[in-house]
Enzyme design. Structure first.
Site, PDB file in Angstrom:
ATOM      1  N   GLU A  16      24.940  69.050  31.543  1.00 30.02           N
ATOM      2  CA  GLU A  16      25.794  69.285  32.711  1.00 30.02           C
ATOM      3  C   GLU A  16      26.623  70.550  32.521  1.00 30.02           C
ATOM      4  O   GLU A  16      27.379  70.671  31.553  1.00 30.02           O
ATOM      5  CB  GLU A  16      26.734  68.106  32.950  1.00 30.02           C
ATOM      6  CG  GLU A  16      27.600  68.309  34.192  1.00 30.02           C
ATOM      7  CD  GLU A  16      28.788  67.371  34.273  1.00 30.02           C
ATOM      8  OE1 GLU A  16      29.724  67.685  35.030  1.00 30.02           O
ATOM      9  OE2 GLU A  16      28.790  66.337  33.571  1.00 30.02           O
ATOM     10  N   GLY A  17      26.494  71.480  33.452  1.00 30.02           N
ATOM     11  CA  GLY A  17      27.259  72.714  33.384  1.00 30.02           C
ATOM     12  C   GLY A  17      28.692  72.539  33.846  1.00 30.02           C
ATOM     13  O   GLY A  17      29.161  71.429  34.105  1.00 30.02           O
ATOM     14  N   ALA A  18      29.388  73.664  33.945  1.00 26.43           N
ATOM     15  CA  ALA A  18      30.763  73.692  34.434  1.00 26.43           C
ATOM     16  C   ALA A  18      30.799  74.592  35.661  1.00 26.43           C
ATOM     17  O   ALA A  18      30.341  75.737  35.601  1.00 26.43           O
ATOM     18  CB  ALA A  18      31.704  74.219  33.364  1.00 26.43           C
ATOM     19  N   GLY A  19      31.334  74.091  36.768  1.00 31.56           N
ATOM     20  CA  GLY A  19      31.368  74.906  37.978  1.00 31.56           C
ATOM     21  C   GLY A  19      29.972  75.225  38.477  1.00 31.56           C
ATOM     22  O   GLY A  19      29.094  74.375  38.490  1.00 31.56           O
TER      23      GLY A  19
ATOM     24  N   GLY B 147      32.321  58.331  46.882  1.00 31.81           N
ATOM     25  CA  GLY B 147      33.127  57.323  46.201  1.00 31.81           C
ATOM     26  C   GLY B 147      32.387  56.504  45.162  1.00 31.81           C
ATOM     27  O   GLY B 147      32.975  55.587  44.567  1.00 31.81           O
TER      28      GLY B 147
ATOM     29  N   LYS C 104      27.504  68.160  27.469  1.00 34.80           N
ATOM     30  CA  LYS C 104      28.409  68.941  28.308  1.00 34.80           C
ATOM     31  C   LYS C 104      28.867  70.102  27.440  1.00 34.80           C
ATOM     32  O   LYS C 104      29.755  69.949  26.585  1.00 34.80           O
ATOM     33  CB  LYS C 104      29.600  68.090  28.753  1.00 34.80           C
ATOM     34  CG  LYS C 104      30.693  68.846  29.493  1.00 34.80           C
ATOM     35  CD  LYS C 104      30.432  68.902  30.970  1.00 34.80           C
ATOM     36  CE  LYS C 104      31.604  69.534  31.714  1.00 34.80           C
ATOM     37  NZ  LYS C 104      31.387  69.579  33.161  1.00 34.80           N
TER      38      LYS C 104
ATOM     39  N   ASP D 213      33.610  70.799  41.769  1.00 37.54           N
ATOM     40  CA  ASP D 213      33.973  69.625  42.584  1.00 37.54           C
ATOM     41  C   ASP D 213      32.924  69.276  43.638  1.00 37.54           C
ATOM     42  O   ASP D 213      33.263  68.859  44.752  1.00 37.54           O
ATOM     43  CB  ASP D 213      35.332  69.839  43.267  1.00 37.54           C
ATOM     44  CG  ASP D 213      36.479  69.884  42.279  1.00 37.54           C
ATOM     45  OD1 ASP D 213      36.378  69.225  41.222  1.00 37.54           O
ATOM     46  OD2 ASP D 213      37.466  70.592  42.550  1.00 37.54           O
ATOM     47  N   VAL D 214      31.649  69.404  43.276  1.00 42.20           N
ATOM     48  CA  VAL D 214      30.584  68.979  44.197  1.00 42.20           C
ATOM     49  C   VAL D 214      29.925  67.684  43.742  1.00 42.20           C
ATOM     50  O   VAL D 214      29.037  67.176  44.426  1.00 42.20           O
ATOM     51  CB  VAL D 214      29.518  70.073  44.386  1.00 42.20           C
ATOM     52  CG1 VAL D 214      30.090  71.271  45.115  1.00 42.20           C
ATOM     53  CG2 VAL D 214      28.891  70.477  43.058  1.00 42.20           C
TER      54      VAL D 214
ATOM     55  N   ASP E 275      34.593  64.454  31.122  1.00 41.28           N
ATOM     56  CA  ASP E 275      33.463  64.123  31.975  1.00 41.28           C
ATOM     57  C   ASP E 275      32.448  63.229  31.266  1.00 41.28           C
ATOM     58  O   ASP E 275      31.856  62.334  31.875  1.00 41.28           O
ATOM     59  CB  ASP E 275      32.770  65.399  32.449  1.00 41.28           C
ATOM     60  CG  ASP E 275      33.619  66.193  33.430  1.00 41.28           C
ATOM     61  OD1 ASP E 275      34.578  65.629  33.986  1.00 41.28           O
ATOM     62  OD2 ASP E 275      33.318  67.387  33.639  1.00 41.28           O
TER      63      ASP E 275
END
Length: 226
Positions: free
Chosen positions: A108-111, A199, A37, A12-13, A50
């Protein structure tokens, strides 16, 4: 083909929105772009994940998702709970190799960097691909420690850190965010090369794609995306 791996200091960054912004910037520069992904979690079969968001915001059309699990957990844990085999490094490299005709492939990774995507971590994938790794960081408290730990892990593995990006820069930054903007490069030894406005993922695609190139340092974007 060039490959750029996108990791985060944690979950969540803003990795997905940063990935979309990178894709939009490269497309605006006239490059062909693909996005992988390796493992999507927390999404049921048939639901948009995603990569759907990356496609919507950036306009990229070539994407691949080797594995998906319904539970919102680390991919290896989610795979075990679903009774599915763990994703392998070889399977993931093959999926990325299948995108080799694109000028740029974003992964794109996860976490965070050391989350197990299956039988391997994003760190191990970056080493196998010999690809630079862009680190997405938070703006607020805690980001200095998380960012330095991530950069140190990359350095210890002999991997290239392509820079830091703040994944969600507040519309009204507080004192911590303002100080962190200055301190992140100082404590990590890595340049801050971009900031994505808070946003931005809610913007309409036309506005997002048109504005995304302004969020990254021009010389950096030319070197990695242009």
């Amino acid at each position: 083909m060039s490959t750029l791996i996108v990791t985060g200091t944690s979950t969540d960054v803003g990795k997905t929105i940063v990935t979309a912004a990178l894709a939009a910037t490269a497309l605006a520069a006239g490059r062909t772009v693909a996005v992988c992904k390796p493992a999507q979690t927390g999404i049921a079969p048939g639901e948009p994940g995603d990569l759907a968001e990356v496609r919507r915001l950036s306009g990229v059309t070539r994407t691949v998702e080797p594995a998906r699990y319904p539970d919102p957990l680390a991919p290896d844990t989610a795979a075990r709970r679903a009774g599915q085999p763990l994703l392998t490094l070889g399977e993931t490299v093959s999926a990325i190799d299948g995108l080799a005709d694109a000028d740029l492939t974003l992964v794109e990774g996860a976490g965070g960097l050391l989350v197990r995507l299956g039988e391997f971590t994003l760190l191990e994938l970056a080493a196998k691909l010999d690809a630079p790794v862009l680190v997405v960081a938070a703006a607020g408290l805690g980001t200095l420690n998380h960012s330095e730990l991530t950069v140190r892990a990359l350095s210890a593995a002999g991997l290239r850190c392509a820079g830091l990006v703040i994944g969600s820069w507040p519309a009204t930054p507080d004192l911590a965010a303002e100080c962190n903007r200055t301190d992140l490069p100082a404590v990590t030894g890595v340049d801050l090369v971009g900031e994505v406005p808070e946003g931005a993922g809610r913007w309409d695609p036309a506005r997002f794609a048109a504005t995304a190139p302004t969020w990254f340092r021009t010389d950096w974007a030319a070197a990695y995306l242009g």
